[in-house]
Design a protein around this motif. Sequence first.
Motif, PDB file in Angstrom:
ATOM      1  N   THR A  60       0.825  -1.092   0.114  1.00 34.03           N
ATOM      2  CA  THR A  60      -0.056   0.084  -0.004  1.00 34.03           C
ATOM      3  C   THR A  60       0.989   1.378   0.090  1.00 34.03           C
ATOM      4  O   THR A  60       0.413   2.206  -0.772  1.00 34.03           O
ATOM      5  CB  THR A  60      -0.848   0.111   1.276  1.00 34.03           C
ATOM      6  N   GLY A  61       2.216   0.953   0.755  1.00 36.85           N
ATOM      7  CA  GLY A  61       2.836   2.373   0.585  1.00 36.85           C
ATOM      8  C   GLY A  61       3.759   2.449  -0.885  1.00 36.85           C
ATOM      9  O   GLY A  61       3.946   3.636  -1.044  1.00 36.85           O
ATOM     10  N   VAL A 120       6.846   3.515   4.695  1.00 39.41           N
ATOM     11  CA  VAL A 120       7.454   3.359   3.170  1.00 39.41           C
ATOM     12  C   VAL A 120       6.976   5.025   2.377  1.00 39.41           C
ATOM     13  O   VAL A 120       7.746   5.401   1.890  1.00 39.41           O
ATOM     14  CB  VAL A 120       6.440   2.366   2.537  1.00 39.41           C
ATOM     15  N   LEU A 121       5.904   5.518   2.946  1.00 36.19           N
ATOM     16  CA  LEU A 121       5.484   6.921   2.373  1.00 36.19           C
ATOM     17  C   LEU A 121       6.654   8.090   3.124  1.00 36.19           C
ATOM     18  O   LEU A 121       6.510   9.099   2.269  1.00 36.19           O
ATOM     19  CB  LEU A 121       4.283   7.077   2.764  1.00 36.19           C
ATOM     20  N   ALA A 122       7.174   7.575   4.015  1.00 37.66           N
ATOM     21  CA  ALA A 122       7.928   8.780   4.718  1.00 37.66           C
ATOM     22  C   ALA A 122       9.509   8.624   4.037  1.00 37.66           C
ATOM     23  O   ALA A 122      10.250   9.432   4.163  1.00 37.66           O
ATOM     24  CB  ALA A 122       8.105   8.399   6.100  1.00 37.66           C
ATOM     25  N   PRO A 148      14.360  -2.184   4.824  1.00 31.90           N
ATOM     26  CA  PRO A 148      15.265  -1.367   5.714  1.00 31.90           C
ATOM     27  C   PRO A 148      14.856   0.006   6.223  1.00 31.90           C
ATOM     28  O   PRO A 148      15.023   0.443   7.487  1.00 31.90           O
ATOM     29  CB  PRO A 148      16.753  -1.348   5.089  1.00 31.90           C
ATOM     30  N   ALA A 149      14.543   0.628   5.406  1.00 30.08           N
ATOM     31  CA  ALA A 149      13.974   2.270   5.656  1.00 30.08           C
ATOM     32  C   ALA A 149      12.820   2.102   6.450  1.00 30.08           C
ATOM     33  O   ALA A 149      12.518   3.243   7.104  1.00 30.08           O
ATOM     34  CB  ALA A 149      13.793   2.904   4.332  1.00 30.08           C
ATOM     35  N   SER A 150      11.960   1.008   6.404  1.00 29.50           N
ATOM     36  CA  SER A 150      10.664   1.028   7.210  1.00 29.50           C
ATOM     37  C   SER A 150      10.985   0.508   8.530  1.00 29.50           C
ATOM     38  O   SER A 150      10.000   0.221   9.345  1.00 29.50           O
ATOM     39  CB  SER A 150       9.502   0.015   6.441  1.00 29.50           C
ATOM     40  N   LEU A 151      12.284   0.120   8.961  1.00 32.42           N
ATOM     41  CA  LEU A 151      12.423  -0.775  10.190  1.00 32.42           C
ATOM     42  C   LEU A 151      11.959  -0.119  11.502  1.00 32.42           C
ATOM     43  O   LEU A 151      11.308  -0.453  12.509  1.00 32.42           O
ATOM     44  CB  LEU A 151      13.984  -1.088  10.410  1.00 32.42           C
ATOM     45  N   PRO A 152      12.227   1.446  11.597  1.00 31.37           N
ATOM     46  CA  PRO A 152      11.668   2.077  12.653  1.00 31.37           C
ATOM     47  C   PRO A 152      10.234   2.083  12.848  1.00 31.37           C
ATOM     48  O   PRO A 152       9.581   1.868  13.953  1.00 31.37           O
ATOM     49  CB  PRO A 152      11.961   3.683  12.522  1.00 31.37           C
ATOM     50  N   PHE A 153       9.556   2.168  11.704  1.00 22.97           N
ATOM     51  CA  PHE A 153       8.123   1.999  11.692  1.00 22.97           C
ATOM     52  C   PHE A 153       7.448   0.882  11.891  1.00 22.97           C
ATOM     53  O   PHE A 153       6.519   0.371  12.711  1.00 22.97           O
ATOM     54  CB  PHE A 153       7.464   2.523  10.278  1.00 22.97           C
TER      55      PHE A 153
END
Length: 229
Positions: A60-61, A120-122, A148-153
């Motif tokens: 979805t992102g 993902v959108l960030a 990897p970029a979504s790991l904090p979320f």
Amino acid sequence: MLAANRVPSYVLPQPWEVLQEAEAWIRSGKLWPHLLASVLREFGGFGAATLIATLLGLATGRWRSFREFAQPLISLFMSIPPIAWAPLSLIFFGIGYLSIAAVIFVASVFPMIVTIQDGVLAMRDGEIRAARMLGTRPIQLFAHVYLPASLPFLTSALRIGFAQAWRALVAAEMIGASQGIGWMVAMGGQVGNASQVLLGIALIGFIAWLMEGLVFQRIERQYAQWRGQ
């Protein structure tokens, strides 16, 4: 302590009475089947929800058209209290593992999808364009850029999902189970055993505390090391 001294013990037991109740459950061996039943239900439903939420959250992102299609449905299901699904789940699966795991799944999957989607959108467009210019394939893009970029979320999604799943588990066990921590709390209330009720509540909080210290904080530390590299 002061409240327990002023209120009758059958309404609000003293801490030592709750400890005695715990000792009785442990010595008799009755506690472990209830703990095991709850843990297996929790991680069955929550594990399935984590897998599906990760895939759908990334999708979805990543794809706007899919997000526009899925977002209204996700918002619809998120607005329905998870325990409302318990009677329907009991009709489909009967009393047992599957009915409670299904309620846990529904309770946790949709908030996790939204949180991962936001991750993902960030992302910055420059990172995605750079990966594409280097010839990254779609699967590699998901595995080495989006995930990897979504790991904090993702860590936040796990926290939110587990909390929702744990609440749904206890509520569902109160309605449609013959064992489990929720069953302990419900039965303690029915027979007027306040010590058993407080023991169940203490176990609920203790397991959530263990998950925070042993799982979520370790994931955050691992992420910090990865980001430093």
